[in-house]
Design a protein around this motif. Structure first.
Motif, PDB file in Angstrom:
ATOM      1  N   LEU A   1     -34.724  95.396 -32.780  1.00  0.00           N
ATOM      2  CA  LEU A   1     -33.431  96.079 -32.830  1.00  0.00           C
ATOM      3  C   LEU A   1     -32.811  95.983 -34.221  1.00  0.00           C
ATOM      4  O   LEU A   1     -32.214  96.946 -34.713  1.00  0.00           O
ATOM      5  N   ALA A   2     -32.959  94.815 -34.863  1.00  0.00           N
ATOM      6  CA  ALA A   2     -32.418  94.653 -36.210  1.00  0.00           C
ATOM      7  C   ALA A   2     -33.120  95.584 -37.189  1.00  0.00           C
ATOM      8  O   ALA A   2     -32.483  96.131 -38.102  1.00  0.00           O
ATOM      9  N   GLY A   3     -34.424  95.768 -37.007  1.00  0.00           N
ATOM     10  CA  GLY A   3     -35.167  96.671 -37.877  1.00  0.00           C
ATOM     11  C   GLY A   3     -34.682  98.102 -37.752  1.00  0.00           C
ATOM     12  O   GLY A   3     -34.560  98.821 -38.755  1.00  0.00           O
ATOM     13  N   ARG A   4     -34.395  98.514 -36.515  1.00  0.00           N
ATOM     14  CA  ARG A   4     -33.870  99.862 -36.306  1.00  0.00           C
ATOM     15  C   ARG A   4     -32.504 100.023 -36.979  1.00  0.00           C
ATOM     16  O   ARG A   4     -32.222 101.044 -37.615  1.00  0.00           O
ATOM     17  N   LEU A   5     -31.652  99.006 -36.809  1.00  0.00           N
ATOM     18  CA  LEU A   5     -30.326  99.058 -37.422  1.00  0.00           C
ATOM     19  C   LEU A   5     -30.439  99.074 -38.938  1.00  0.00           C
ATOM     20  O   LEU A   5     -29.688  99.802 -39.618  1.00  0.00           O
ATOM     21  N   LEU A   6     -31.380  98.300 -39.478  1.00  0.00           N
ATOM     22  CA  LEU A   6     -31.556  98.241 -40.926  1.00  0.00           C
ATOM     23  C   LEU A   6     -31.967  99.605 -41.480  1.00  0.00           C
ATOM     24  O   LEU A   6     -31.412 100.080 -42.481  1.00  0.00           O
ATOM     25  N   THR A   7     -32.917 100.243 -40.819  1.00  0.00           N
ATOM     26  CA  THR A   7     -33.366 101.574 -41.253  1.00  0.00           C
ATOM     27  C   THR A   7     -32.215 102.585 -41.197  1.00  0.00           C
ATOM     28  O   THR A   7     -32.000 103.364 -42.133  1.00  0.00           O
ATOM     29  N   LEU A   8     -31.479 102.562 -40.095  1.00  0.00           N
ATOM     30  CA  LEU A   8     -30.359 103.486 -39.931  1.00  0.00           C
ATOM     31  C   LEU A   8     -29.269 103.216 -40.971  1.00  0.00           C
ATOM     32  O   LEU A   8     -28.698 104.154 -41.549  1.00  0.00           O
TER      33      LEU A   8
ATOM     34  N   SER B   1     -30.255 104.505 -44.409  1.00  0.00           N
ATOM     35  CA  SER B   1     -30.219 105.971 -44.508  1.00  0.00           C
ATOM     36  C   SER B   1     -28.796 106.494 -44.582  1.00  0.00           C
ATOM     37  O   SER B   1     -28.535 107.530 -45.191  1.00  0.00           O
ATOM     38  N   ARG B   2     -27.865 105.753 -43.977  1.00  0.00           N
ATOM     39  CA  ARG B   2     -26.473 106.193 -43.956  1.00  0.00           C
ATOM     40  C   ARG B   2     -25.598 105.459 -44.971  1.00  0.00           C
ATOM     41  O   ARG B   2     -24.404 105.733 -45.061  1.00  0.00           O
ATOM     42  N   GLY B   3     -26.185 104.494 -45.678  1.00  0.00           N
ATOM     43  CA  GLY B   3     -25.401 103.729 -46.644  1.00  0.00           C
ATOM     44  C   GLY B   3     -24.381 102.826 -45.990  1.00  0.00           C
ATOM     45  O   GLY B   3     -23.304 102.571 -46.552  1.00  0.00           O
ATOM     46  N   SER B   4     -24.690 102.311 -44.795  1.00  0.00           N
ATOM     47  CA  SER B   4     -23.763 101.447 -44.053  1.00  0.00           C
ATOM     48  C   SER B   4     -23.945  99.996 -44.454  1.00  0.00           C
ATOM     49  O   SER B   4     -24.949  99.355 -44.107  1.00  0.00           O
ATOM     50  N   VAL B   5     -22.985  99.463 -45.188  1.00  0.00           N
ATOM     51  CA  VAL B   5     -23.054  98.069 -45.616  1.00  0.00           C
ATOM     52  C   VAL B   5     -22.851  97.130 -44.422  1.00  0.00           C
ATOM     53  O   VAL B   5     -23.505  96.092 -44.315  1.00  0.00           O
ATOM     54  N   VAL B   6     -21.974  97.499 -43.506  1.00  0.00           N
ATOM     55  CA  VAL B   6     -21.722  96.658 -42.331  1.00  0.00           C
ATOM     56  C   VAL B   6     -22.998  96.518 -41.491  1.00  0.00           C
ATOM     57  O   VAL B   6     -23.346  95.421 -41.047  1.00  0.00           O
ATOM     58  N   GLY B   7     -23.710  97.614 -41.288  1.00  0.00           N
ATOM     59  CA  GLY B   7     -24.952  97.544 -40.530  1.00  0.00           C
ATOM     60  C   GLY B   7     -25.982  96.670 -41.202  1.00  0.00           C
ATOM     61  O   GLY B   7     -26.711  95.914 -40.536  1.00  0.00           O
ATOM     62  N   LEU B   8     -26.055  96.755 -42.527  1.00  0.00           N
ATOM     63  CA  LEU B   8     -26.994  95.927 -43.272  1.00  0.00           C
ATOM     64  C   LEU B   8     -26.659  94.450 -43.112  1.00  0.00           C
ATOM     65  O   LEU B   8     -27.552  93.605 -42.935  1.00  0.00           O
TER      66      LEU B   8
ATOM     67  N   MET C   1     -42.131 100.430 -52.390  1.00  0.00           N
ATOM     68  CA  MET C   1     -40.830 100.973 -52.783  1.00  0.00           C
ATOM     69  C   MET C   1     -40.681 100.910 -54.297  1.00  0.00           C
ATOM     70  O   MET C   1     -41.132  99.949 -54.935  1.00  0.00           O
ATOM     71  N   SER C   2     -40.049 101.914 -54.877  1.00  0.00           N
ATOM     72  CA  SER C   2     -39.789 101.915 -56.319  1.00  0.00           C
ATOM     73  C   SER C   2     -38.605 101.003 -56.627  1.00  0.00           C
ATOM     74  O   SER C   2     -37.848 100.616 -55.721  1.00  0.00           O
ATOM     75  N   ASN C   3     -38.432 100.669 -57.899  1.00  0.00           N
ATOM     76  CA  ASN C   3     -37.323  99.802 -58.283  1.00  0.00           C
ATOM     77  C   ASN C   3     -35.975 100.411 -57.917  1.00  0.00           C
ATOM     78  O   ASN C   3     -35.061  99.719 -57.461  1.00  0.00           O
ATOM     79  N   SER C   4     -35.845 101.712 -58.122  1.00  0.00           N
ATOM     80  CA  SER C   4     -34.575 102.364 -57.794  1.00  0.00           C
ATOM     81  C   SER C   4     -34.336 102.373 -56.288  1.00  0.00           C
ATOM     82  O   SER C   4     -33.199 102.211 -55.827  1.00  0.00           O
ATOM     83  N   GLU C   5     -35.394 102.531 -55.495  1.00  0.00           N
ATOM     84  CA  GLU C   5     -35.252 102.492 -54.033  1.00  0.00           C
ATOM     85  C   GLU C   5     -34.857 101.102 -53.564  1.00  0.00           C
ATOM     86  O   GLU C   5     -34.045 100.949 -52.642  1.00  0.00           O
ATOM     87  N   ILE C   6     -35.436 100.082 -54.197  1.00  0.00           N
ATOM     88  CA  ILE C   6     -35.078  98.702 -53.844  1.00  0.00           C
ATOM     89  C   ILE C   6     -33.619  98.443 -54.175  1.00  0.00           C
ATOM     90  O   ILE C   6     -32.875  97.842 -53.383  1.00  0.00           O
ATOM     91  N   ALA C   7     -33.187  98.885 -55.353  1.00  0.00           N
ATOM     92  CA  ALA C   7     -31.792  98.693 -55.757  1.00  0.00           C
ATOM     93  C   ALA C   7     -30.848  99.347 -54.754  1.00  0.00           C
ATOM     94  O   ALA C   7     -29.820  98.763 -54.374  1.00  0.00           O
ATOM     95  N   GLN C   8     -31.201 100.544 -54.308  1.00  0.00           N
ATOM     96  CA  GLN C   8     -30.359 101.244 -53.334  1.00  0.00           C
ATOM     97  C   GLN C   8     -30.361 100.538 -51.989  1.00  0.00           C
ATOM     98  O   GLN C   8     -29.322 100.395 -51.339  1.00  0.00           O
ATOM     99  N   ALA C   9     -31.534 100.055 -51.551  1.00  0.00           N
ATOM    100  CA  ALA C   9     -31.646  99.396 -50.242  1.00  0.00           C
ATOM    101  C   ALA C   9     -30.877  98.088 -50.199  1.00  0.00           C
ATOM    102  O   ALA C   9     -30.316  97.721 -49.166  1.00  0.00           O
ATOM    103  N   LEU C  10     -30.857  97.371 -51.329  1.00  0.00           N
ATOM    104  CA  LEU C  10     -30.217  96.057 -51.367  1.00  0.00           C
ATOM    105  C   LEU C  10     -28.807  96.102 -51.933  1.00  0.00           C
ATOM    106  O   LEU C  10     -28.145  95.060 -52.023  1.00  0.00           O
ATOM    107  N   PHE C  11     -28.355  97.281 -52.340  1.00  0.00           N
ATOM    108  CA  PHE C  11     -27.016  97.446 -52.902  1.00  0.00           C
ATOM    109  C   PHE C  11     -26.828  96.574 -54.148  1.00  0.00           C
ATOM    110  O   PHE C  11     -25.820  95.890 -54.305  1.00  0.00           O
TER     111      PHE C  11
END
Length: 373
Positions: A21-28, A31-38, A313-323
């Motif tokens: 369930l956490a993996g699903r929330l993380l993916t969502l 994709s939506r830029g939700s910091v709270v979900g992360l 994942m590219s460096n820019s994708e990692i930066a975006q995923a981890l904020f």
């Protein structure tokens, strides 16, 4: 609601379901830029990795929450990260900066009466207990107990707070300590939960001493091995070995101490490993030290970035995923390459698999952080 759906399976020790369930929330959330979900997903991963005894991974997820909380002004997330990562805070000296935050959070009267307020007090109490500060441990854990009882939060699958309080009370009120341990053990057995039953049996064995205490510690080790809770199993083995050593059964003490030491290493439980090693030396054995190399040498942030890079994942994708910034990602990767003795991203998957088998992923001078209920 999302948090309740994710933490419910975790409290039932259905760790795979919680992580799914956490993996699903993380993916969502990504994709939506939700910091709270992360943040919620990272807290779940901190909890599940801690329960499995994968404390390097727990450290990674706790630091993820802390970095996001600081970057986005989400002070409300800090108590949850401390609570779900408390075992890593206790066992890993590299998290001393995060552990110190527990005493900088201001408990307003309203917040102190909530479950989150009690969780923070439990963290403070367990940290104090680990540091042998019994007066602070008693005060914090008794305050937490008052709130837990008022809210009817007695499920040992969620927290074995009565065991922690029993150890804090043992010297001054042994009868109350035994009563707390016995009640928690009854609740754990009634619910059929191996992990909390094993934790409470370990506590009772430490309280009782003598032959009865040894019987409880042996049963605790058996239950915790069956539960898959590696850190708690390691703790039970070390306590059993220490009890045998104090009973002048030095030869018998060595086997559980060696097993506990090896398991503590594999859990990333540095302080427990140090204690097991000291007990072995006292018991007449000569344990070897392990070198801090490879994956164990990575910081939590370096490991997190390296694992994402290993997936392609590219460096820019990692930066975006981890904020975080692109420069931060590049710096962490550069340090990871050096510590893993590799020179390119393509070598990361093999390096991460082989570097560390058996692992997964002071208050002074700080300002107070006020957390609203």
């Amino acid at each position: 609601m999302a948090a309740q759906a994710l933490f419910g399976p975790m409290m039932l020790d259905q760790l795979g379901r919680a992580e799914e369930l956490a993996g699903r929330l993380l993916t969502l959330s990504r994709s939506r830029g939700s910091v709270v979900g992360l943040v919620i997903a990272a807290c779940v991963y901190a909890a599940t990795t801690a329960r499995r005894g994968e404390l390097v991974g727990t450290e990674t997820h706790v630091r993820t929450v802390m970095e996001i909380a600081v970057e986005y002004g989400m002070a409300f997330a800090i108590p949850s990260a401390l609570y779900f990562g408390v075992d890593a805070l206790i066992e890993r000296p590299g998290l001393a900066d995060i552990a110190a935050l527990a005493n900088t959070i201001e408990l307003t009267p309203d917040f102190a009466q909530t479950a989150s307020g009690a969780m923070l007090r439990e963290v403070r109490g367990r940290l104090a207990l680990a540091a042998a500060d019994l007066s602070t441990a008693r005060a914090e854990l008794q305050a937490a107990a008052g709130t837990y009882e008022a809210l009817h939060l007695l499920n040992p699958g969620a927290s074995c707070w009565r065991s922690a309080l029993a150890l804090a009370l043992a010297a001054g009120d042994p009868a109350e300590a035994r009563r707390l341990a016995d009640r928690e053990l009854q609740d754990a057995r009634r619910a059929g939960r191996l992990r909390p039953a094993g934790i409470t049996l370990r506590t009772r064995g430490m309280l009782e001493g003598g032959e009865r205490g040894l019987r409880d510690l042996r049963e605790a080790a058996e239950l915790l091995e069956a539960s898959g809770a590696r850190l708690e199993h390691a703790r039970a083995l070390v306590e059993l070995g220490a009890a045998l050593r104090r009973a002048n059964q030095r030869t018998a003490a060595r086997e559980p101490l060696r097993a506990g030491l090896d398991l503590a290493y594999r859990c990333g439980a540095t302080r427990l490993a140090e204690r097991a090693r000291a007990e072995l030396l006292t018991a007449g054995a000569r344990p070897r030290r392990r070198a801090l190399t490879g994956l164990e040498a990575l910081t939590a942030s370096e490991r997190r970035v390296a694992e994402l890079a290993a997936t392609g994942m590219s460096n820019s994708e990692i930066a975006q995923a981890l904020f975080v910034t692109l420069n931060t990602v590049e710096g962490h990767l550069r340090h990871a390459y050096q510590k893993l003795s590799i020179s390119s991203c393509g070598q990361l998957p093999a390096a991460l698999r082989s570097a560390a088998p058996g692992t997964s992923a002071s208050p002074g001078g700080r300002q107070k952080t006020t957390v609203a209920p």
